[in-house]
Design a protein around this motif. Structure first.
Motif, PDB file in Angstrom:
ATOM      1  N   GLY A  58       0.872  -1.126   0.104  1.00 51.78           N
ATOM      2  CA  GLY A  58      -0.021   0.013   0.057  1.00 51.78           C
ATOM      3  C   GLY A  58       0.933   1.202   0.170  1.00 51.78           C
ATOM      4  O   GLY A  58       2.191   1.275  -0.045  1.00 51.78           O
ATOM      5  N   THR A  59       0.300   2.349   0.073  1.00 52.69           N
ATOM      6  CA  THR A  59       0.925   3.775   0.057  1.00 52.69           C
ATOM      7  C   THR A  59       0.830   4.352   1.492  1.00 52.69           C
ATOM      8  O   THR A  59      -0.379   4.337   1.908  1.00 52.69           O
ATOM      9  CB  THR A  59       0.306   4.602  -0.879  1.00 52.69           C
ATOM     10  N   TYR A  60       1.745   4.659   1.944  1.00 48.75           N
ATOM     11  CA  TYR A  60       1.853   5.231   3.363  1.00 48.75           C
ATOM     12  C   TYR A  60       2.499   6.556   3.524  1.00 48.75           C
ATOM     13  O   TYR A  60       3.452   6.718   2.491  1.00 48.75           O
ATOM     14  CB  TYR A  60       2.472   4.322   4.373  1.00 48.75           C
ATOM     15  N   GLU A  61       2.242   7.549   4.502  1.00 47.43           N
ATOM     16  CA  GLU A  61       3.180   8.634   4.886  1.00 47.43           C
ATOM     17  C   GLU A  61       3.848   8.419   6.145  1.00 47.43           C
ATOM     18  O   GLU A  61       3.135   7.872   7.121  1.00 47.43           O
ATOM     19  CB  GLU A  61       2.292   9.939   4.667  1.00 47.43           C
ATOM     20  N   ILE A  62       5.031   8.256   6.070  1.00 50.73           N
ATOM     21  CA  ILE A  62       5.680   7.708   7.203  1.00 50.73           C
ATOM     22  C   ILE A  62       6.677   9.094   7.779  1.00 50.73           C
ATOM     23  O   ILE A  62       7.317  10.207   7.054  1.00 50.73           O
ATOM     24  CB  ILE A  62       7.128   6.822   6.784  1.00 50.73           C
ATOM     25  N   THR A  79       5.468  -2.680  -1.431  1.00 51.64           N
ATOM     26  CA  THR A  79       5.111  -3.959  -2.152  1.00 51.64           C
ATOM     27  C   THR A  79       5.253  -5.236  -1.261  1.00 51.64           C
ATOM     28  O   THR A  79       5.416  -4.891  -0.074  1.00 51.64           O
ATOM     29  CB  THR A  79       5.893  -4.112  -3.529  1.00 51.64           C
ATOM     30  N   ASP A  80       5.543  -6.252  -1.908  1.00 49.86           N
ATOM     31  CA  ASP A  80       5.820  -7.400  -1.031  1.00 49.86           C
ATOM     32  C   ASP A  80       7.404  -7.467  -0.687  1.00 49.86           C
ATOM     33  O   ASP A  80       7.778  -8.559  -0.184  1.00 49.86           O
ATOM     34  CB  ASP A  80       5.460  -8.729  -1.833  1.00 49.86           C
ATOM     35  N   LYS A  81       8.292  -6.394  -1.014  1.00 40.12           N
ATOM     36  CA  LYS A  81       9.700  -6.388  -0.597  1.00 40.12           C
ATOM     37  C   LYS A  81       9.930  -5.388   0.372  1.00 40.12           C
ATOM     38  O   LYS A  81       9.171  -4.356   0.419  1.00 40.12           O
ATOM     39  CB  LYS A  81      10.381  -6.240  -1.816  1.00 40.12           C
ATOM     40  N   PHE A  82      11.257  -5.413   1.110  1.00 42.09           N
ATOM     41  CA  PHE A  82      11.651  -4.129   1.651  1.00 42.09           C
ATOM     42  C   PHE A  82      12.265  -3.228   1.025  1.00 42.09           C
ATOM     43  O   PHE A  82      12.945  -3.494  -0.120  1.00 42.09           O
ATOM     44  CB  PHE A  82      12.585  -4.683   2.864  1.00 42.09           C
ATOM     45  N   ILE A  83      11.874  -2.023   1.103  1.00 36.77           N
ATOM     46  CA  ILE A  83      12.339  -0.850   0.671  1.00 36.77           C
ATOM     47  C   ILE A  83      13.502  -0.136   1.531  1.00 36.77           C
ATOM     48  O   ILE A  83      13.117  -0.161   2.702  1.00 36.77           O
ATOM     49  CB  ILE A  83      11.423   0.507   0.140  1.00 36.77           C
ATOM     50  N   GLU A  84      14.683   0.093   1.186  1.00 31.89           N
ATOM     51  CA  GLU A  84      15.689   0.819   2.050  1.00 31.89           C
ATOM     52  C   GLU A  84      15.307   2.541   1.891  1.00 31.89           C
ATOM     53  O   GLU A  84      15.280   2.997   0.803  1.00 31.89           O
ATOM     54  CB  GLU A  84      17.087   0.380   1.620  1.00 31.89           C
ATOM     55  N   LEU A  85      15.192   3.057   2.980  1.00 34.56           N
ATOM     56  CA  LEU A  85      15.040   4.441   2.993  1.00 34.56           C
ATOM     57  C   LEU A  85      15.777   5.017   4.328  1.00 34.56           C
ATOM     58  O   LEU A  85      15.512   4.834   5.476  1.00 34.56           O
ATOM     59  CB  LEU A  85      13.575   4.725   3.209  1.00 34.56           C
ATOM     60  N   ASN A  86      16.943   5.605   3.798  1.00 33.86           N
ATOM     61  CA  ASN A  86      17.975   6.271   4.800  1.00 33.86           C
ATOM     62  C   ASN A  86      17.440   7.760   4.943  1.00 33.86           C
ATOM     63  O   ASN A  86      17.093   8.332   4.033  1.00 33.86           O
ATOM     64  CB  ASN A  86      19.401   6.065   4.436  1.00 33.86           C
TER      65      ASN A  86
END
Length: 96
Positions: A58-62, A79-86
């Protein structure tokens, strides 16, 4: 039995976010907060500033927060994978 299997698979199908929260000097921010805006769901970074947040697709605001620093908000699509967000937080000057 079938419903347990479905829930178990749904949990494994989830992706999420992971990364590091640092200040402008490149130092990890210990125990910074990571929150999904509009919910009570979130996590905290560890002592080195690393975090991991499991989320369903889904779409989220973090929102990334740390006392004495300006909060940062990012919109992400999971999605079904992890996203790296530094993330890098800037100090917030407070005058009394």
């Amino acid at each position: 039995m079938f419903s347990f299997f479905f829930i178990y698979n749904a949990a494994w199908a989830a992706g999420g976010l992971k990364g590091t929260i640092k200040n402008t000097k490149g130092e990890g921010l210990s125990y910074a907060a990571v929150v999904v805006k509009g919910t009570s769901y979130g996590t905290m970074a560890n002592a080195e500033g690393n975090y991991e947040l499991n989320l369903l697709s889904g779409t989220y605001e973090i929102v990334f927060q740390y006392l004495g620093y300006k909060s940062v908000s990012r919109k992400v699509e999971i999605t079904d994978k992890f996203i790296e967000l530094n993330i890098q937080l800037e100090e917030q000057i407070v005058a009394l």
